[in-house]
Every structure is written in structure tokens, then in C-alpha cells.
Design a protein around this motif. Structure first.
Motif, mmCIF file in Angstrom:
data_model
loop_
_atom_site.group_PDB
_atom_site.id
_atom_site.type_symbol
_atom_site.label_atom_id
_atom_site.label_comp_id
_atom_site.label_asym_id
_atom_site.label_seq_id
_atom_site.Cartn_x
_atom_site.Cartn_y
_atom_site.Cartn_z
ATOM 1 N N GLN A 260 0.135 -8.781 10.653
ATOM 2 C CA GLN A 260 0.614 -7.796 9.264
ATOM 3 C C GLN A 260 -0.463 -8.110 8.733
ATOM 4 O O GLN A 260 -1.423 -6.765 7.712
ATOM 5 C CB GLN A 260 1.701 -7.685 9.216
ATOM 6 N N ALA A 261 -1.295 -9.213 7.758
ATOM 7 C CA ALA A 261 -1.644 -8.484 6.965
ATOM 8 C C ALA A 261 -3.362 -9.967 7.470
ATOM 9 O O ALA A 261 -4.195 -10.149 6.637
ATOM 10 C CB ALA A 261 -1.613 -10.642 6.097
ATOM 11 N N THR B 227 -2.191 -2.308 5.515
ATOM 12 C CA THR B 227 -0.687 -1.760 4.661
ATOM 13 C C THR B 227 -0.650 -2.476 3.669
ATOM 14 O O THR B 227 0.831 -2.747 2.003
ATOM 15 C CB THR B 227 0.518 -2.148 5.402
ATOM 16 N N ARG B 228 -1.567 -3.539 3.040
ATOM 17 C CA ARG B 228 -1.479 -4.717 1.986
ATOM 18 C C ARG B 228 -0.040 -5.615 2.125
ATOM 19 O O ARG B 228 0.248 -5.182 1.488
ATOM 20 C CB ARG B 228 -1.252 -4.019 0.503
ATOM 21 N N ALA B 229 -0.030 -5.988 3.727
ATOM 22 C CA ALA B 229 1.198 -6.978 3.533
ATOM 23 C C ALA B 229 0.706 -8.170 2.279
ATOM 24 O O ALA B 229 -0.016 -8.890 3.041
ATOM 25 C CB ALA B 229 0.920 -7.110 4.875
ATOM 26 N N THR B 230 2.307 -8.084 2.491
ATOM 27 C CA THR B 230 2.410 -9.534 0.824
ATOM 28 C C THR B 230 3.209 -10.477 1.134
ATOM 29 O O THR B 230 3.789 -10.082 1.677
ATOM 30 C CB THR B 230 2.400 -8.769 0.101
ATOM 31 N N ALA C 171 0.592 -1.128 0.071
ATOM 32 C CA ALA C 171 0.339 -0.039 0.080
ATOM 33 C C ALA C 171 0.995 1.696 -0.803
ATOM 34 O O ALA C 171 1.448 1.095 0.226
ATOM 35 C CB ALA C 171 -1.248 -0.027 1.578
ATOM 36 N N ASN C 172 0.247 1.897 -0.519
ATOM 37 C CA ASN C 172 0.909 3.167 -0.868
ATOM 38 C C ASN C 172 2.460 3.010 -1.083
ATOM 39 O O ASN C 172 3.343 4.018 -0.678
ATOM 40 C CB ASN C 172 0.801 4.307 0.477
ATOM 41 N N ASP C 173 2.770 2.591 -2.122
ATOM 42 C CA ASP C 173 3.983 2.207 -2.210
ATOM 43 C C ASP C 173 5.464 1.921 -1.548
ATOM 44 O O ASP C 173 6.453 2.270 -1.923
ATOM 45 C CB ASP C 173 5.178 3.441 -3.722
ATOM 46 N N GLY C 174 4.767 1.244 -0.903
ATOM 47 C CA GLY C 174 5.383 0.657 0.355
ATOM 48 C C GLY C 174 5.258 1.631 1.335
ATOM 49 O O GLY C 174 6.762 1.454 2.254
#
Length: 371
Positions: A167-168, A174-177, A127-130
């Protein structure tokens, strides 16, 4: 590419005798279950192969994986770091810092392109370009992408890296991937757990160094060496599960006697890990041995499968949910049926011995029984 000394060269430089070196190889092979020829394979690999450069990156995580790794007993993490691998970059434990540390990473990528192992602890926020994770003044997302594309293989340490962990958890702002979802041309091995068992971590590294390949993986990219069985399969409380003896409340008599914790929310029947066989602190303990049910920390999305202390209705597997409530009653019913059958068979045998005709002096009820 710069030359690297072999594992054995480093052992000799440290003053390790040949006898101790072979003992180390035998212990490592035994721990990995490599069979009667395993020690020879480990020794040959360590005498002929150069130490492999390792880059260890940290994304969104709490560093518990590093803490676990540093406590390995078989083999000792000092033997892994000082002799078996060349841990050239780890911003948590390395002496260098700032620009000097980042220059080391740049040099590794340049000199060992396609030949170093990338170990990643934590996941990547998109999210938000990391911007939720900044390392060295720039998003971790950028740092990971630049390093991963040049790695020989990637090891994802811990549930943060393998499936996202807390986190996910929903709603995952935060779109933790997970790492494997961001890589398509480099092989990835997932080593889940929050944190993973120390000897599982060092065992994976030992296997890769010995055979120059990843161990056999399951459909979730986990090494079958350590994740092929459920915690439930080898749990020392399993006999109580089969006997229908369950802890109903914390500190009840069943809890004091070490009965099965399934009704208290234990996820052992649906969790694949080596906790029951390898354990923690050199196999002296594990959560279940300490009286706490497994929370399934090595499984995908375990933070969203709570609450941890309640048995969930969707956790049925091989009839477990039914057994937990009914196994004792079913056992008693089965015993009663068996007794009834045995009594009936005995009565029939008695009638046959006395002849085909009922006794004339018997009562009407006895005649019906004999018939």
C-alpha cells in the motif's frame, strides 16, 4: 478495572491437568530460548498474572497476518486465545458485529485504560483524512488514534503495519503510514513479514505475558529473539553460496540440486527474519526450501526494491555481489597460486640439498632455475 482470571485459572476451567499445564510452560519456554529456568518463569507468570485484554484492529491489509497467526503450532493459537490472552475485540474473527462489536471496543478502552495490548494489522491511510479505509462507518485513522492513546503497548503485525508494504509502494496515493510513525507515547514492537511467521507472532505474545515487558528490540523496533540474523546466515543452501554454486536459470541442474538462489534474485543476504530457523507450517517449509528465493518481505520498502527475480546492483553487502560472480574463479586462482608456491618451495629445497653451486653439466635453463 474489572478482574480477569489468571492464565492458570482458565486452564483449570478447561480441564487441563497440572502435568499438561507444566508441559505447555516447558514447551513455550524452550521455543522462546529462555534457558533452564524459563519453564519455571512461564509457569509462575501464568499462575499469578491475570489474562491481558487484547484489542486487534485491522487497517489497510489483506488479513494474511491473521491467517498466519491462526496456524501456529507451538503454542497452538487456541491455547493463546482461549487461555493466555483475552482477545476481547477482533472484528475479523469475533462473533459480535455492528454496533455490538463497537460497544465492546468502547468498554475495553473504558475499563482497561492503559492496561490492554493493542495489536494492529495493516497501516493507516492519511490522505483525504483517512477516507481510503472506513471501518464501522468512520475512517480507520480515527479509530486507531482513539484506541492507541490508551494502550499499554502496541504490536504491529506484518509489513503493512511496520513499514507500509504494497500500500505504501510508490507513489503511495493513500499516504499509507506505518504504525510506529503515528505513535509517540506508547511503546511499539514491530513484527514484520508478509505475513509474519505464526510461531514468531505467538512467541512475541508469550514473552510479553511471561515477563510483562517487551522483548529486546533492534533499531527498527523488531524483537531480537527472531530478527537478529539474516535469512542467509542459517540458510541450508549457504554451503552452495560459499562454494560458488548458483542457480543460473529456473529448473537448471543447479536448481534441481538445491544450489544457492542468490543470482535468481534471492534477498536472503539482506533480510532479517527467522524463516531459515523456525520456518512455516511447524518448520516443514519456507519459500527458499520450496525453490523460490527470499523476496525480503520483512524489510522496509521491499515492494520498491524489485524486480524480485533480478539481482540488483545495489545489494552489495560483505562482498556478496563480488562473490556471486567470482567466488568460484577466485577459489581456482587461489588453488593455483598455492600449488605454484609449493612447487617453488620444493625446487629451492632440492637446490639446497645439492649444494650452493649449480651443476656444471646442467643446461643454461636448468642453471638459471637452480640459481
Amino acid at each position: 478495572m474489572a478482574d480477569k482470571p489468571t492464565f492458570y485459572d482458565v486452564f483449570r476451567q478447561r480441564g487441563v491437568s497440572r502435568r499438561d499445564f507444566l508441559g505447555f510452560c516447558a514447551l513455550t519456554a524452550t521455543y522462546l530460548g529462555l534457558g533452564p529456568n524459563g519453564a519455571a518463569s512461564v509457569a509462575h507468570a501464568m499462575q499469578t498474572k491475570p489474562r491481558i485484554p487484547v484489542v486487534w484492529l485491522h487497517g489497510l491489509e489483506c488479513t494474511c497476518c491473521s491467517e498466519s497467526f491462526l496456524r501456529s503450532g507451538h503454542p497452538l493459537v487456541s491455547d493463546i486465545v482461549m487461555s493466555m490472552i483475552s482477545l476481547d475485540y477482533d472484528d475479523t474473527i469475533m462473533a459480535a458485529a455492528g454496533d455490538q462489536a463497537e460497544e465492546i471496543l468502547h468498554d475495553i478502552i473504558r475499563d482497561y485504560r492503559g492496561a490492554f495490548i493493542l495489536a494492529v494489522e495493516g497501516n493507516v491511510p492519511l490522505a483525504n483524512d483517512g477516507m481510503a479505509c472506513i471501518v464501522g462507518g468512520r475512517p480507520f485513522k480515527k479509530k486507531f488514534e482513539e484506541t492507541a492513546r490508551h494502550a499499554k503497548a502496541i504490536i504491529s503485525w506484518g509489513t503493512c503495519a511496520t513499514s507500509g508494504c504494497v500500500q505504501a509502494a510508490k507513489p503511495n496515493p493513500t499516504r499509507a503510514t506505518p504504525i510506529h510513525k503515528l505513535v509517540d507515547r506508547v511503546p511499539v514492537i514491530n513484527v514484520p513479514g508478509c505475513p509474519p511467521i505464526a510461531e514468531v507472532m505467538t512467541g512475541v505474545i508469550s514473552y510479553i505475558l511471561t515477563y510483562d515487558r517487551l522483548p529486546e528490540l533492534d533499531n527498527r523496533l523488531r524483537p531480537k529473539l527472531f530478527y537478529s540474523q539474516r535469512v542467509h546466515d542459517k540458510c541450508y543452501r549457504r554451503a552452495h553460496f560459499d562454494a560458488g554454486q548458483f542457480v543460473e536459470n529456473w529448473d537448471d541442474e543447479g536448481a534441481k540440486q538445491g544450489w544457492c538462489l542468490y543470482k535468481m534474485g534471492c534477498r536472503g543476504p539482506t533480510t532479517y527474519n527467522a524463516c531459515a530457523t523456525i520456518g512455516w507450517n511447524e518448520n516443514t517449509s519456507s519459500p527458499i526450501r520450496s525453490g523460490h528465493g527470499c523476496i525480503g518481505c520483512s524489510e522496509d520498502g521491499f515492494w520498491d526494491r524489485g524486480p524480485f527475480y533480478e539481482r540488483l546492483p545495489d545489494m552489495q553487502q560483505w562482498g556478496i555481489e563480488s562473490n556471486a560472480d567470482k567466488v568460484a574463479a577466485a577459489g581456482a586462482a587461489g588453488l593455483g597460486t598455492a600449488v605454484a608456491v609449493q612447487l617453488g618451495a620444493t625446487a629451492i629445497k632440492r637446490v639446497m640439498k645439492r649444494g650452493d653451486k649449480p651443476d656444471a653439466s646442467a643446461t643454461q635453463e636448468e642453471k638459471e632455475t637452480q640459481a
